[in-house]
Design a protein around this motif. Structure first.
Motif, mmCIF file in Angstrom:
data_model
loop_
_atom_site.group_PDB
_atom_site.id
_atom_site.type_symbol
_atom_site.label_atom_id
_atom_site.label_comp_id
_atom_site.label_asym_id
_atom_site.label_seq_id
_atom_site.Cartn_x
_atom_site.Cartn_y
_atom_site.Cartn_z
ATOM 1 N N LEU A 176 -6.484 5.151 3.865
ATOM 2 C CA LEU A 176 -6.153 4.949 2.457
ATOM 3 C C LEU A 176 -7.026 5.760 1.509
ATOM 4 O O LEU A 176 -6.523 6.261 0.485
ATOM 5 C CB LEU A 176 -6.252 3.450 2.126
ATOM 6 N N PRO A 177 -8.335 5.952 1.754
ATOM 7 C CA PRO A 177 -9.140 6.753 0.817
ATOM 8 C C PRO A 177 -8.610 8.169 0.616
ATOM 9 O O PRO A 177 -8.822 8.768 -0.446
ATOM 10 C CB PRO A 177 -10.530 6.763 1.466
ATOM 11 N N PHE A 178 -7.904 8.717 1.592
ATOM 12 C CA PHE A 178 -7.435 10.098 1.502
ATOM 13 C C PHE A 178 -6.096 10.199 0.764
ATOM 14 O O PHE A 178 -5.502 11.275 0.708
ATOM 15 C CB PHE A 178 -7.335 10.702 2.899
ATOM 16 N N SER A 179 -5.623 9.083 0.245
ATOM 17 C CA SER A 179 -4.481 9.075 -0.674
ATOM 18 C C SER A 179 -4.897 8.537 -2.032
ATOM 19 O O SER A 179 -4.040 8.238 -2.868
ATOM 20 C CB SER A 179 -3.334 8.228 -0.099
ATOM 21 N N ASP A 180 -6.197 8.407 -2.252
ATOM 22 C CA ASP A 180 -6.706 7.883 -3.516
ATOM 23 C C ASP A 180 -6.565 8.933 -4.620
ATOM 24 O O ASP A 180 -6.860 10.121 -4.419
ATOM 25 C CB ASP A 180 -8.170 7.485 -3.371
ATOM 26 N N GLU A 181 -6.111 8.512 -5.782
ATOM 27 C CA GLU A 181 -5.854 9.429 -6.887
ATOM 28 C C GLU A 181 -7.122 10.148 -7.335
ATOM 29 O O GLU A 181 -7.094 11.348 -7.670
ATOM 30 C CB GLU A 181 -5.241 8.659 -8.063
ATOM 31 N N THR A 182 -8.254 9.450 -7.350
ATOM 32 C CA THR A 182 -9.500 10.077 -7.785
ATOM 33 C C THR A 182 -9.883 11.230 -6.868
ATOM 34 O O THR A 182 -10.250 12.327 -7.325
ATOM 35 C CB THR A 182 -10.632 9.035 -7.805
ATOM 36 N N PRO A 226 -1.560 11.617 4.880
ATOM 37 C CA PRO A 226 -2.091 11.157 3.596
ATOM 38 C C PRO A 226 -1.766 12.168 2.501
ATOM 39 O O PRO A 226 -1.452 13.338 2.772
ATOM 40 C CB PRO A 226 -3.603 11.073 3.852
ATOM 41 N N LEU A 227 -1.856 11.727 1.252
ATOM 42 C CA LEU A 227 -1.507 12.614 0.131
ATOM 43 C C LEU A 227 -2.459 13.795 0.017
ATOM 44 O O LEU A 227 -2.118 14.791 -0.627
ATOM 45 C CB LEU A 227 -1.512 11.805 -1.177
ATOM 46 N N LEU A 228 -3.644 13.700 0.632
ATOM 47 C CA LEU A 228 -4.565 14.833 0.614
ATOM 48 C C LEU A 228 -3.927 16.076 1.230
ATOM 49 O O LEU A 228 -4.220 17.205 0.820
ATOM 50 C CB LEU A 228 -5.850 14.463 1.364
ATOM 51 N N ASP A 229 -3.024 15.883 2.210
ATOM 52 C CA ASP A 229 -2.342 17.026 2.826
ATOM 53 C C ASP A 229 -1.530 17.810 1.811
ATOM 54 O O ASP A 229 -1.367 19.031 1.945
ATOM 55 C CB ASP A 229 -1.421 16.543 3.953
ATOM 56 N N LYS A 252 1.992 9.475 -5.478
ATOM 57 C CA LYS A 252 2.616 10.736 -5.074
ATOM 58 C C LYS A 252 3.578 11.242 -6.137
ATOM 59 O O LYS A 252 3.578 12.445 -6.482
ATOM 60 C CB LYS A 252 3.342 10.531 -3.740
ATOM 61 N N ALA A 253 4.399 10.354 -6.667
ATOM 62 C CA ALA A 253 5.359 10.761 -7.704
ATOM 63 C C ALA A 253 4.626 11.223 -8.960
ATOM 64 O O ALA A 253 5.028 12.206 -9.615
ATOM 65 C CB ALA A 253 6.295 9.597 -8.024
ATOM 66 N N LEU A 289 0.824 -1.211 0.000
ATOM 67 C CA LEU A 289 0.000 0.000 0.000
ATOM 68 C C LEU A 289 0.857 1.259 0.000
ATOM 69 O O LEU A 289 0.592 2.205 -0.755
ATOM 70 C CB LEU A 289 -0.921 -0.006 1.234
ATOM 71 N N LEU A 290 1.888 1.256 0.831
ATOM 72 C CA LEU A 290 2.772 2.421 0.884
ATOM 73 C C LEU A 290 3.506 2.621 -0.429
ATOM 74 O O LEU A 290 3.705 3.764 -0.891
ATOM 75 C CB LEU A 290 3.770 2.274 2.035
#
Length: 413
Positions: free
Chosen positions: A220-226, A249-252, A124-125, A116-117
């Motif tokens: 995990l949903p808060f790092s989802d690409e969509t 999370p990537l949302l940040d 992220k990239a 997952l990470l």
């Protein structure tokens, strides 16, 4: 020779069995495939050799029915539960009798934390390369939003914290609450839908996405690409308030502002009325002091200017200049008088000399001036040769003149 089947037309339709067989044939050609998703339903039927599962897409409202041997579930190293992220391997099957599609699974592999990470890092990239994390894309939050959109779990602690803290800081703030699942397979579609609704609301000035802490799988949903792309497309500023301080999370990275906690998000979005009023009072006091100091400086400057002689006695400059003019006039008058006196004295001297050298003094000593007057132009006579007998002359002496006629001129003895 083989004959071509008649074309499929309204006059020559296929029976249901024909369509079902053709669909089954096409689907069976797909072969074995690997599919990733989240388990939303696990149904183990006792006494049967088949377990039924539902696999849902984590970013879309799509699901697929799975069938497998119950032993496959029991042999899994990690217990399979609803909401687990898995990768399955199987063959699609179309059951002609019921007209349903399912995937007959022969391998189920839970997606571990490391996987997952790694997938989060790949997302992220990708988004970083597209510039979705660029700070120049960040929008400034409104200073005092009247309406705040809040996306959170139903009755969650995060929702209560944001509303309670924000209302305590500024009692007139309004909220548009959107209660959605914040984990599991239905989280991303629901969050995206409510996010778009709030973004289209003209009264909502800022949107907060809040959730309490949790595991990597929970967040995990808060790092989802969509979801990340939906946040990047929002016209309204978005605040990420997911988990606690260590959660990232990537949302940040995509959101316009990252808050450490939901409580921190409320503090970032809504200013504290007491602090703002205190700041206003402080600024008013500083402004008043600055104004008073400025007035004092200007008064001191005016007093200094008024104390100067030119302003204290404005006529003094004229008086001083008038005295200078009077002095110059007196000097000029003395110079003129001195010059006139000198000229008079010189004139007297010249007059005396002229008188001494003039004919009057000579005549006074007994001399006379003889002028011949019978010529066309009378003239003084300086020689006897100019006085022939009978010549008429005028003889001027000191006290007058007399006319005479030459009888006999006498030459010099």
């Amino acid at each position: 020779m083989s004959t071509q089947p008649p074309p499929n037309t309204a006059d020559n339709p296929w029976p249901v069995r024909t369509l079902s067989l053709k669909l089954a044939d096409w689907i069976h050609r797909l072969g074995q495939v690997w599919v990733e998703g989240q388990l939303t339903q696990i149904n183990r039927r006792p006494g049967t050799r088949t377990a039924f599962l539902t696999l849902r897409d984590p970013a879309a409202d799509l699901s697929l029915s799975l069938t497998c041997d119950p032993d496959l579930l029991r042999r899994s190293e990690v217990p399979l539960t609803e909401g687990a992220r898995v990768v399955v391997y199987g063959r699609p099957s179309f059951y002609t009798g019921r007209g349903t599609l399912s995937l007959r699974v022969t391998d189920i592999r839970p997606v571990g934390i490391g996987q997952l990470l790694a997938r989060i890092e790949r997302v992220k990239a990708l988004l970083a390369a597209e510039g979705l994390f660029d700070v120049r894309r960040k929008r400034v939050l409104p200073f005092l939003p009247y309406t705040v959109g809040l996306i959170s779990g139903r009755g969650s602690a995060a929702q209560r914290d944001v509303v309670a803290v924000a209302t305590a800081r500024w009692s007139t703030v309004q909220f548009r609450l959107s209660e959605v699942p914040v984990q599991g397979p239905s989280a991303v579609p629901a969050i995206v839908e409510h996010l778009q609704l709030l973004d289209r609301d003209p009264q909502v000035e800022v949107i907060v996405i809040a959730r309490g802490g949790g595991s990597v799988e929970d967040l995990l949903p808060f790092s989802d690409e969509t979801l990340l792309r939906a946040v990047a497309d929002c016209r309204t500023p978005v605040v990420s308030a997911i988990g606690h301080e260590p959660d990232n999370p990537l949302l940040d990275l995509v959101a316009d502002l990252r808050a450490a906690t939901p409580t921190d998000a409320a503090k970032q979005v809504v200013p504290e009325v007491a602090a703002e009023l205190a700041a206003i009072e402080e600024l008013r006091g500083r402004s008043a002091n600055a104004l008073r100091n400025w007035v004092r400086r200007e008064e001191h400057l005016i007093d200094g200017l008024r104390a100067r002689p030119v302003l204290a006695r404005p006529h003094r400059l004229v008086d001083d200049q008038r005295a200078v003019v009077d002095r110059f006039r007196a000097d000029l008058r003395r110079a003129i008088d001195h010059h006139l006196t000198a000229e008079r004295h010189q004139q007297a001297q010249l007059a005396g000399r002229l008188a001494t050298l003039g004919p009057a003094q000579t005549l006074a000593r007994g001399y006379a001036v003889v002028q011949r007057i019978d010529d066309a132009a009378p003239h003084a006579v300086s020689s006897v040769d100019q006085l022939p007998p009978g010549a008429q002359v005028r003889i001027r002496v000191a006290d007058g003149a007399a006319r005479a006629v030459v009888v006999d001129p006498e030459g010099t003895p």
